[in-house]
Write an enzyme that holds these catalytic residues in place. Sequence first.
Site, PDB file in Angstrom:
ATOM      1  N   PRO A  29     -27.312  58.550  50.414  1.00  0.00           N
ATOM      2  CA  PRO A  29     -27.692  58.099  49.199  1.00  0.00           C
ATOM      3  C   PRO A  29     -27.884  59.518  48.233  1.00  0.00           C
ATOM      4  O   PRO A  29     -28.186  60.476  48.900  1.00  0.00           O
ATOM      5  CB  PRO A  29     -29.207  57.613  49.593  1.00  0.00           C
ATOM      6  N   GLU A  30     -27.660  59.310  46.811  1.00  0.00           N
ATOM      7  CA  GLU A  30     -27.998  60.497  45.986  1.00  0.00           C
ATOM      8  C   GLU A  30     -29.077  60.527  45.345  1.00  0.00           C
ATOM      9  O   GLU A  30     -30.084  59.341  45.670  1.00  0.00           O
ATOM     10  CB  GLU A  30     -26.891  60.513  44.940  1.00  0.00           C
ATOM     11  N   LYS A  83     -32.882  64.648  47.489  1.00  0.00           N
ATOM     12  CA  LYS A  83     -32.673  63.620  48.567  1.00  0.00           C
ATOM     13  C   LYS A  83     -33.936  63.498  49.673  1.00  0.00           C
ATOM     14  O   LYS A  83     -33.796  62.832  50.694  1.00  0.00           O
ATOM     15  CB  LYS A  83     -31.312  63.925  49.067  1.00  0.00           C
ATOM     16  N   ARG A 111     -15.487  67.622  52.316  1.00  0.00           N
ATOM     17  CA  ARG A 111     -16.032  66.537  51.541  1.00  0.00           C
ATOM     18  C   ARG A 111     -14.704  65.873  50.675  1.00  0.00           C
ATOM     19  O   ARG A 111     -14.104  67.033  50.549  1.00  0.00           O
ATOM     20  CB  ARG A 111     -17.070  66.545  50.777  1.00  0.00           C
TER      21      ARG A 111
END
Length: 287
Positions: free
Chosen positions: A2-3, A52, A266
């Site tokens: 989750p951001e 986060k 990423r």
Amino acid sequence: MPEGHTLHRLAAAYRQVFGGESVRVSSPQGPFAQAALRLDGRPLTSTEAHGKHLFLGFGGTADPASTDWVHIHLGLYGKVRFGEGPAPEPVGQIRLRISTADDTAHADLRGPTTCALISDPEKQEVHRRLGPDPLRDDSLPEQAWQRVSRSGTTVAALLMDQKVLSGVGNIYRAEVLFRQGIDPRLPGRALTREQWDAVWKDLTLLMADGVRDGWIDTVRPEHTPQAMGRPAREDAHGGEVYVYRRAGLPCLVCATPVSAGTHAGRNLFWCPACQPATPIGSLQYRP
């Protein structure tokens, strides 16, 4: 993972459902059981997020000025589910369960990377390690700029470094760089102050929209499905985006196929036409 907008939404949800109330706290899975016992019956007095990281503050200690904090980092698999009425029999890996004293609501935390009871000084140490969060009023973008402007690391990697900037994940990273026309592989020290200020301002707006709406939506009005007469995006993340997970599809602005690659472990997405390689001095920057 989750951001940052998700954690700010969770902080608001915990505050709305349990804020100011004495709550029941348990750890059906077990690892947090001793800490839960210490918190059980105490009021949830404060909630906040930084990047986060989520913090749930419990008062009711011998020292009125002191707060015990539950520090939560969801990681890749952590989830929080809120429910009305009495909490059901626990199923699966529930690390933390909070319920109202009258059984009108409950919240279950499953599978987090971190769920730990920490003191005020320990909480401040977490904040100290993190970069400024575009969603926090106390954040100073200058702190991030000082690190970015001195670095030979790519802008793409710097935006994902939580010590530089907190809360930005792969979606916001890809989208804000597209919206500002910045090649993600540009070294941080080649970024202008004007570009950085635009990135920060855009992130504050986009991430605030994410808190409000519950999903990430980054396209401008002229590029929505309705405006362009195109099908809506179908993706578990929801929302309309320019380049994230759109590899090979035409750019919504110039129709050039969106590029993709792997960078610092990423996935990376960008439009080679809208985000061209940038001349640096007398040399052309070549990724």
